[in-house]
Structures are given as C-alpha cells and as structure tokens.
Motif scaffolding. Structure first.
Motif, PDB file in Angstrom:
ATOM      1  N   LEU A   1      -7.856   0.473   5.255  1.00  0.00           N
ATOM      2  CA  LEU A   1      -8.723  -0.328   4.377  1.00  0.00           C
ATOM      3  C   LEU A   1      -9.771   0.557   3.712  1.00  0.00           C
ATOM      4  O   LEU A   1     -10.219   1.548   4.294  1.00  0.00           O
TER       5      LEU A   1
ATOM      6  N   TRP B   1      -8.794  -8.291  15.810  1.00  0.00           N
ATOM      7  CA  TRP B   1      -7.729  -7.399  16.268  1.00  0.00           C
ATOM      8  C   TRP B   1      -6.961  -6.826  15.067  1.00  0.00           C
ATOM      9  O   TRP B   1      -6.689  -5.623  15.010  1.00  0.00           O
ATOM     10  N   VAL B   2      -6.653  -7.683  14.115  1.00  0.00           N
ATOM     11  CA  VAL B   2      -5.913  -7.219  12.933  1.00  0.00           C
ATOM     12  C   VAL B   2      -6.772  -6.222  12.142  1.00  0.00           C
ATOM     13  O   VAL B   2      -6.262  -5.225  11.626  1.00  0.00           O
ATOM     14  N   TYR B   3      -8.076  -6.465  12.089  1.00  0.00           N
ATOM     15  CA  TYR B   3      -8.943  -5.477  11.434  1.00  0.00           C
ATOM     16  C   TYR B   3      -8.809  -4.125  12.133  1.00  0.00           C
ATOM     17  O   TYR B   3      -8.661  -3.085  11.469  1.00  0.00           O
ATOM     18  N   GLY B   4      -8.846  -4.143  13.468  1.00  0.00           N
ATOM     19  CA  GLY B   4      -8.717  -2.899  14.230  1.00  0.00           C
ATOM     20  C   GLY B   4      -7.413  -2.183  13.915  1.00  0.00           C
ATOM     21  O   GLY B   4      -7.361  -0.964  13.767  1.00  0.00           O
ATOM     22  N   LEU B   5      -6.350  -2.986  13.754  1.00  0.00           N
ATOM     23  CA  LEU B   5      -5.027  -2.443  13.461  1.00  0.00           C
ATOM     24  C   LEU B   5      -5.004  -1.766  12.086  1.00  0.00           C
ATOM     25  O   LEU B   5      -4.417  -0.709  11.911  1.00  0.00           O
ATOM     26  N   LEU B   6      -5.653  -2.415  11.103  1.00  0.00           N
ATOM     27  CA  LEU B   6      -5.565  -1.945   9.711  1.00  0.00           C
ATOM     28  C   LEU B   6      -6.727  -1.049   9.307  1.00  0.00           C
ATOM     29  O   LEU B   6      -6.739  -0.551   8.171  1.00  0.00           O
ATOM     30  N   GLN B   7      -7.686  -0.870  10.207  1.00  0.00           N
ATOM     31  CA  GLN B   7      -8.958  -0.232   9.836  1.00  0.00           C
ATOM     32  C   GLN B   7      -8.803   1.016   8.979  1.00  0.00           C
ATOM     33  O   GLN B   7      -9.452   1.166   7.955  1.00  0.00           O
ATOM     34  N   LYS B   8      -7.890   1.914   9.392  1.00  0.00           N
ATOM     35  CA  LYS B   8      -7.787   3.195   8.699  1.00  0.00           C
ATOM     36  C   LYS B   8      -7.179   3.061   7.309  1.00  0.00           C
ATOM     37  O   LYS B   8      -7.301   3.962   6.480  1.00  0.00           O
TER      38      LYS B   8
END
Lengths: 169, 187
Positions: free
Chosen positions: A167, A158-165
């Motif tokens: 990274l 979920w945190v990856y999804g939040l920060l994806q843009k």
C-alpha cells in the motif's frame, strides 16, 4: 526455534511506528494481573462515560455528521483541551510516572495512510456509528450484533497487515 | 446521586473524563491512549500468520487488552446499573432526516431496526456490519490510529499528522452520511 526467537528481537528493534502506535513505554517490569488491573479500571470508567454521554449512540454520530448538534463536538473538543493541558503540564513540570520514570512522548510521522486510511475509517465510522472504543462499549451495553462488526474490524486489521508493504504510505 | 448519574451526562463532563484518560494512562505506567491498537494485538496473539506486521511482543502491550476489556465491562455496568429511564433525545432535524430515509427512530441508543441479528443476513446488514467493521479495522490501522489515538492523544500532543488524520475521519464520515448512506437505505 532459535531463528523464530531472533526474529522477535529484530522486530522489536524496528523503530516506531512498526512496533505499535499506542506503545507501552514502561521500563519497570510488569506482572500480568497486578500491573494491568489499573488499566482495566481506567477502561471501565472510559466505557461508562462512553455509554452515559451517548457517544456510542449511532444516532449521535448521525447528528454529528449532519451538524445538527454540538454534543459530539463538545465532547471531543473538551477532551482534546483537557488532554493537551495535561500533556503540557507533564512536559513543563517533568511529572514522573508512578514508577518514577520519565514520561515518553512520540512524534507521529506523516504518511499517506493518515489520509487514505483516515477516509476509509471515516466511512466505516459513519455507517457503523462507532469508532473502535465504542464498539466494545456497544457490545457491553447489550447490542450483541456489534460482535460481528468487531470481528470484521479485526479481519480488516489483519488484511491491512497482509497488504501493508503493497500500500502507498 | 444515582438518579443524577442515570441521566445522560453532559458533553463537558464526558469530555473532561475522556481527556483525563490521557494523563492517567501516562502516569499510571507510561502508556499511550489508543484503542484500535488492541485489534492489532488480537491479530498478533491469535492469527499472526507469517505476517511481519503481527510479529512483535504483543504480551508487552497486553495492558491495551485489559483497557478495552474494561471498556466492555464499563458498557455492561452503564447499561445495567445506570441506564437512562428516558428515551434518548436527539436533534429534531436529524429525526426528520432519518425518517425521510425510512429509519425508525426508537429512542434507544441504537436503532433496533438496523442493529438486529435478523438484519445481518440482508444486503443492508452485510454492508452495515461486515463492510463497515472492515473499514473501521483496515482504515484505523492504515491511518495509524483512530479517534482515541489520533484525535485525543495525537492532538493533545500537538501532532500535525493526527490533525490531518482527524480531518480525513470527518471527511469520510460526511461522505458516508450525506452521499452513501441515503443510497444504502434505498436498497
């Protein structure tokens, strides 16, 4: 409400890998239980093998990363060879799916996440002794504390999804 | 037969069955092996927030949740009906290394001294379960797949980014086991 629906259509039109990395490419319509029960059964076989070949064992992962045993390399190597021959045969002979559809393959696009995310996952794999598949099998075989690991893995996704843009990719 | 099945299965049997999952899923219905995607579908179904990464038709991908549900049930069956009457046999060298780090090698699949609820509230337990799990979930999604999606499916389909990812999984694992894990056990 109408806007939300439009968003759905937009997103599914975004090319791979935004939609999903292990996609469902079947065109024929599926029913919830009737069509999916066969994946449940395939998963059961997969889970039994994971436990019986001790792939879910934290000790086996320690052994693998210390290069003290051939076991895990044997499992992964054989799986890749059998998988590669199967994929080659499906392409070479144009084998169709049960529904008579052509099997769709996707090329993976390189991005820096393969490297950075890969190392991060490796760190987690080493300490938990589990990749995502064995997590489920570990819980099934009675190591209930692994439920915490699984929930934490969902949180990580979920945190990856939040920060994806933000990274690097 | 049951007696034979209760023994640990050799690597070539396990490898062959796992490898055959690739064509099985493709031919059963054009599905691509990949397990970490299930974690994304759980997010999309339960806690999508307002994050575009989780706004897609997860119901179309629900086969993946049936699959991992099967893996869990398979774990139950293997542990209940086919459990190994003997202790797990791991390499002597690994046993020596682990004992040097004060890990009790107990002959189960997982060391009970680490994988227990009592351990959850210690700093070690927090790092093992919470941080470890987070790295698995975040890392696999960032990498675009895990050992099944990249190493098995990706390599079977001769995808070089999957080879890169697989090498990075190994690098991460080795750094953990050889450098970070000894330090963790000294905490």
């Amino acid at each position: 409400m109408q806007k939300a629906k439009d968003e759905f259509v937009d997103v599914s039109a975004v090319p791979h890998p935004i939609e999903c990395e292990a996609p469902n490419d079947q065109v024929t319509k599926e029913t919830l239980i009737g069509s999916n029960i066969k994946y449940l059964i395939t998963g059961i076989v997969f889970g039994i093998v994971f436990v019986k070949a001790e792939i879910i064992s934290w000790y086996r992962i320690q052994e693998m990363f210390r290069f003290h045993s051939f076991h895990m390399y044997g499992v992964i190597g054989t799986a890749v060879i059998v998988g590669a021959i199967s994929v080659w045969a499906i392409k070479r002979f144009g084998i169709k799916t049960m529904q008579g559809e052509t099997v769709v393959f996707h090329d993976k696009q390189f991005h820096w996440g393969n490297v950075i995310g890969g190392v991060m996952f490796g760190l987690g794999w080493g300490i938990t002794g589990a990749c995502p598949g064995p997590l489920f099998a570990q819980i099934g075989s009675g190591f209930l504390v692994v439920i915490v690991t699984l929930l934490s893995a969902v949180a990580g996704t979920w945190v990856y999804g939040l920060l994806q843009k933000k990274l690097p990719h | 037969m049951i007696e034979l099945m209760r023994q640990p299965w050799p690597w070539y049997v396990a490898g062959a069955v796992i490898g055959l999952t690739v064509p099985a899923l493709l031919l059963l219905g054009n599905k691509h092996l990949g397990i970490s995607s299930s974690l994304r579908h759980v997010c999309a179904a339960c806690i999508p927030g307002n994050i575009s990464f989780f706004k897609y038709d997860w119901k179309k991908e629900i086969w993946n949740l049936f699959f991992v549900g099967g893996v869990l049930i398979g774990g139950i069956i293997a542990a209940q009906a086919l459990s190994n009457p003997d202790q797990i046999v791991i390499s002597e060298k690994t046993v020596t290394d682990l004992q040097a780090l004060n890990v009790t090698v107990d002959g189960e699949l997982m060391p009970a001294s680490i994988f227990s609820f009592e351990n959850l509230l210690t700093i070690q337990g927090f790092l093992f379960f919470v941080v470890g799990g987070f790295l698995v979930g975040f890392g696999t999604r960032y990498a675009g797949g895990c050992t099944s999606g990249h190493t098995i499916m990706g390599l079977s389909n001769l995808q070089w980014p999957s080879l890169v990812a697989t090498c990075c999984f190994m690098v991460g694992g080795m750094v953990m086991i050889h450098f970070i894990f000894p330090w963790l056990m000294s905490l």
